[in-house]
Each structure stands twice: as structure tokens, then as C-alpha cells.
Design a protein around this motif. Structure first.
Motif, PDB file in Angstrom:
ATOM      1  N   PHE A 131       0.826  -1.205   0.000  1.00 19.94           N
ATOM      2  CA  PHE A 131       0.000   0.000   0.000  1.00 19.94           C
ATOM      3  C   PHE A 131       0.861   1.257   0.000  1.00 19.94           C
ATOM      4  CE2 PHE A 131      -2.107   3.341   2.498  1.00 19.94           C
ATOM      5  CZ  PHE A 131      -3.143   3.628   1.638  1.00 19.94           C
ATOM      6  N   LEU A 132       1.890   1.295   0.864  1.00 20.45           N
ATOM      7  CA  LEU A 132       2.729   2.492   0.950  1.00 20.45           C
ATOM      8  C   LEU A 132       3.537   2.696  -0.326  1.00 20.45           C
ATOM      9  CD1 LEU A 132       3.907   2.301   4.656  1.00 20.45           C
ATOM     10  CD2 LEU A 132       2.168   3.777   3.680  1.00 20.45           C
ATOM     11  N   GLU A 133       3.980   1.599  -0.956  1.00 16.65           N
ATOM     12  CA  GLU A 133       4.695   1.712  -2.227  1.00 16.65           C
ATOM     13  C   GLU A 133       3.784   2.271  -3.312  1.00 16.65           C
ATOM     14  OE1 GLU A 133       8.146  -1.177  -3.833  1.00 16.65           O
ATOM     15  OE2 GLU A 133       6.464  -2.153  -2.843  1.00 16.65           O
ATOM     16  N   ASP A 134       2.532   1.848  -3.315  1.00 17.18           N
ATOM     17  CA  ASP A 134       1.579   2.407  -4.271  1.00 17.18           C
ATOM     18  C   ASP A 134       1.338   3.883  -4.003  1.00 17.18           C
ATOM     19  OD1 ASP A 134       1.158   0.165  -5.782  1.00 17.18           O
ATOM     20  OD2 ASP A 134      -0.581  -0.508  -4.629  1.00 17.18           O
TER      21      ASP A 134
END
Length: 155
Positions: A131-134
Motif C-alpha cells: 500500500f505504501l509503495e503504491d
């Protein structure tokens, strides 16, 4: 008075449960007429006579030898249930290059392929991103091409 209530409850329950027992039949596609299907003969009929006898096909082949497909399917569904295939037939009429019937082949429910999806996801190639990479993965990536060259009207 209590007897009327009991009769009313019994009648109401029987009406409600009778809907759960009956299945709803739905037919899709070509309406099979055995007499018409049997009348199409290899070596005798051509495209025009097949179209006059059976009507326009459900599908036509795009590649290879010309084949017309007449597809019929009947499903049964109980209330609040998933539909199940009860009857299925495919009539394939194969033509030669001159447009004459070469073969008439019928298949049924034994040729139906049942597909089972892979859970809730479709597998794809590539790496898994969290999620954080997205959310933050593109910071600093947008607009980098023009900023590093220092190009402009003053140079």
C-alpha cells in the motif's frame, strides 16, 4: 379462532416454500428443431440452403475453413441460487471453399468446459507492491526528465 390462525400459518408457509422448490428455466441461443437439423446433409446442401433451413448462425469462424455454429443453452435456477446448465448443444456446420456442406457435427453438455476463477484475484506478471509503495512510489519520478537537463530559452 385459533383454528383459523393455524390454517392461515400453514397456507402461508406452504406458499412460501413452494417457491423455493420450483426452478426457473431460461433458454438462450438457437431454438433446436430436430427435423430441421437432420435435414442438413453433407454433399447436398450449401450455405444458402443451410441459411434458409436453419437461419443465421449464432457464430461464424473467423479463420480456417468456414464453420457456422448454432448454439443453444438452457439453465435452471432455484430462487436465490446460482444457475446450472441443464441442456447445452452446439451444431457446427462445416463448409468447403466452394460453400458446400462438408460436415454437420453436434456436441452437447459433455463438451462444456467449467472454469473456476482463482479466488478474488487475477494472477498477473510483475512484482507485488504494498500500500505504501503504491501511495508514495512515484514521488520524485514525475517530471525528472526535463529538470536534469537544465534546458530553456536562456541557454
Amino acid at each position: 379462532m385459533a383454528g383459523k390462525w393455524r390454517i392461515g400459518i400453514i397456507l402461508g408457509a406452504s406458499v412460501l416454500t413452494s417457491g423455493c422448490i420450483n426452478s426457473i428455466a431460461t433458454h438462450r441461443g438457437y431454438l433446436n428443431d430436430e427435423v430441421l437439423l437432420q435435414s442438413v446433409q453433407p454433399g447436398i446442401d450449401n450455405r444458402q440452403s443451410v441459411e434458409r433451413t436453419l437461419g443465421r448462425p449464432s457464430l461464424q469462424s473467423e479463420y480456417g475453413q468456414p464453420v457456422w455454429y448454432y448454439i443453444a443453452s438452457t439453465t435452471m435456477q432455484k430462487p436465490f441460487g446460482t444457475p446450472r446448465i441443464a441442456e447445452h448443444s452446439v451444431t457446427a456446420v462445416r463448409f468447403d471453399d466452394a460453400g458446400n456442406v462438408v460436415e454437420v457435427k453436434r456436441t452437447g453438455l459433455d463438451e462444456v468446459a467449467y472454469l473456476s476463477p482463482d479466488a478474488d484475484k487475477t494472477p498477473t506478471l510483475g512484482r507485488e507492491r504494498g500500500f505504501l509503495e503504491d501511495l508514495f512510489g512515484n514521488i520524485g519520478q514525475v517530471g525528472m526528465g526535463g529538470a536534469a537537463t537544465g534546458g530553456g530559452a536562456g541557454n
